[in-house]
Design a protein around this motif. Structure first.
Motif, short mmCIF file in Angstrom:
data_model
loop_
_atom_site.label_atom_id
_atom_site.label_comp_id
_atom_site.label_asym_id
_atom_site.label_seq_id
_atom_site.Cartn_x
_atom_site.Cartn_y
_atom_site.Cartn_z
N SER A 9 33.58 28.23 -3.46
CA SER A 9 32.60 28.94 -4.09
C SER A 9 33.43 30.07 -4.74
N SER B 282 25.19 31.00 -10.10
CA SER B 282 24.05 29.86 -10.51
C SER B 282 23.09 30.70 -11.27
N GLN C 290 26.90 25.76 -6.05
CA GLN C 290 26.40 26.41 -7.16
C GLN C 290 25.07 25.52 -7.27
N ASP C 291 24.07 26.15 -8.02
CA ASP C 291 23.02 25.13 -8.54
C ASP C 291 23.62 24.16 -9.35
N ASP D 76 22.46 24.94 -4.65
CA ASP D 76 23.71 25.58 -4.01
C ASP D 76 23.87 25.34 -2.51
#
Length: 462
Positions: free
Chosen positions: A13, A23, A78-79, A121
């Motif tokens: 992350s 994101s 993350q997205d 995410d």
């Protein structure tokens, strides 16, 4: 590695935040197509973490053709609208993400994958890559061969440091991303395929034999192997209950035998210095690959291009603690691997009739200022071409000797054990090691590290 020589979601992350940004909206953003290491800027992806690799391989020595299905279980950091895998040369026939076809684009060694929908995410997702071809090794910045290296007799020497894993499977190929592995290799009868961890099963059918291996502790991709040969295999248990599997090319068997016989003693001795052995298996792969000229600390089962001497065995075994269990955040800190393993050689020799570590230090220090030893600091190789040059090894060992002389034996060996224990199965960097040394010793060690780890040229005083 000798002669040329966490991943937790939180760490991924951090990379994603630095390299890909936070994101953005429901559509997600692409994962950063790199782990951000300046020495290997194409390696890895900052947007996700591979939890587990399931590799199902088939190899035919006569044609050198490899078939593979890689099943990756990953976690998005993350997205994630798209992500990258590192893969060199081999032809991809299909990619699925969570069972649905994904769009794929090749850009050099990057396999750019766009799933049918954004991966949220924190979500776990599954990627299946089917591929085939004749693997070719890569040439590293120092000019050496790396990865899947086929030999004239059909055998394969597989050693992936620093970037060779991508020559035989699709990978998030930087040490910052560590994963567990299942590696299954099917070869013609009479051949043996050796990988990391424990042998789960071996079975033969239709003229071919499958060897299924499992590495249950996190492993950096460059430490994975699937070496293939007509090996002489030995299996036994150490007195401490550790299963050992060695595979030796017959051409190297006589020379390797007396050294490999000492492996249980080496593991036991290093355990007294560094703490418990990190893994649930041990062993060695000894190839007959005289043109390769190096060994690699492939996790649980180092691979040697030829019969090792005892110092090489001690070195690669020490890496199971320093380099394998405790891995690098960035390649610049390679001295944390190689300096530690080299100093372990010094310790072994000192306790087995050789020169003392102080004498080894003095011998190195006596080398003229023009010697390669002083060409750059151990803690700052400057480029990927220098990773496996002399300074990270010998000057790295000299740093540890100076640390030992400064803090005394009890604190020094406490530092080594604590470093291995605190970062077990994870990562560490030089700043953390310096901080730990200062904390446990109660001393300000800045000047010592500035001189011996980062100083340019030969220090004025030994």
């Amino acid at each position: 590695m000798i002669t040329r020589r966490l991943l937790a979601l939180a760490a991924t992350s951090v990379l994603a935040a630095l390299l890909a940004g936070a994101s953005q909206g429901g559509g997600g953003t692409p994962g950063a197509p790199t782990a951000g290491d300046p020495y290997f800027p194409q390696s890895g992806d900052g947007g996700y973490h591979v939890v587990h690799y399931g590799l199902t391989l088939g190899y035919t020595p006569g044609t050198r053709n490899l078939t593979g299905t890689a099943q990756l279980t990953s976690t998005a950091a993350q997205d994630l609208s798209s992500f990258d895998l590192d893969l060199s040369g081999l032809t991809v026939s299909s990619v699925l993400v969570d069972g649905r076809p994904a769009a794929v684009r090749r850009d050099g060694v990057k396999l750019q994958i766009t799933p049918a929908q954004t991966l949220p995410d924190g979500a776990t997702f599954h990627t299946t890559v089917v591929y085939a071809g004749v693997p070719e090794n890569v040439t590293d910045p120092d000019g050496s061969a790396d990865g899947w290296i086929a030999q004239p007799d059909g055998s394969v020497f597989v050693a992936g440091e620093p970037q060779g894993a991508m020559t035989w499977f699709p990978t998030n190929g930087h040490p910052i991303d560590k994963s567990t592995y299942d590696i299954s290799v099917t070869v013609p009868n009479g051949w043996t395929a050796v990988a990391n961890g424990r042998l789960r099963f071996q079975c033969s059918i239709g003229g071919r034999t499958t060897f299924a291996w499992r590495e249950s502790q996190p492993m950096a991709a460059y430490l994975a192997t699937a070496s293939i040969g007509r090996f002489q295999v030995s299996q036994y248990w150490t007195a401490g209950g550790l299963p050992v599997y060695t595979a030796v090319d017959p051409a190297e068997a006589a020379a390797a035998a007396p050294v490999l016989a000492q492996l249980p003693d080496v593991i036991s001795w290093e355990t007294t210095l560094f703490g418990r052995y990190p893994f649930d298996a041990a062993g060695a792969i000894v190839a007959h690959a005289p043109k390769i000229g190096y060994a690699l600390e492939t996790q649980t089962r180092p691979v040697y291009a030829s019969a090792p001497d005892i110092d090489t065995l001690v070195h690669e075994t020490a890496h199971q603690w320093y380099g394998d269990s405790v891995s690098l955040n960035r390649w610049k800190d390679i001295w944390l691997n190689e300096g530690f393993a080299t100093y372990t050689e010094w310790l072994w020799d000192a306790q087995h009739g050789g020169p003392s570590t102080k004498q080894r230090f003095a011998r190195d220090y006596a080398l003229p200022a023009t010697n390669e030893l002083w060409s750059f600091p151990a803690g700052d190789p400057g480029s990927a071409a220098h990773l496996f040059a002399t300074p990270p090894y010998e000057r790295g060992a000299m740093v540890l000797q100076k640390l030992r002389e400064t803090v005394g034996d009890p604190i020094f060996f406490l530092i080594l054990r604590t470093w291995a224990d605190d970062h077990r199965y994870g990562h560490g960097d030089t700043a953390q090691f310096v901080q730990l040394s200062a904390k446990l010793s109660g001393q300000n060690l800045d000047a010592m590290f500035a001189t011996w780890l980062y100083g340019q040229g030969k220090p004025a005083q030994p």
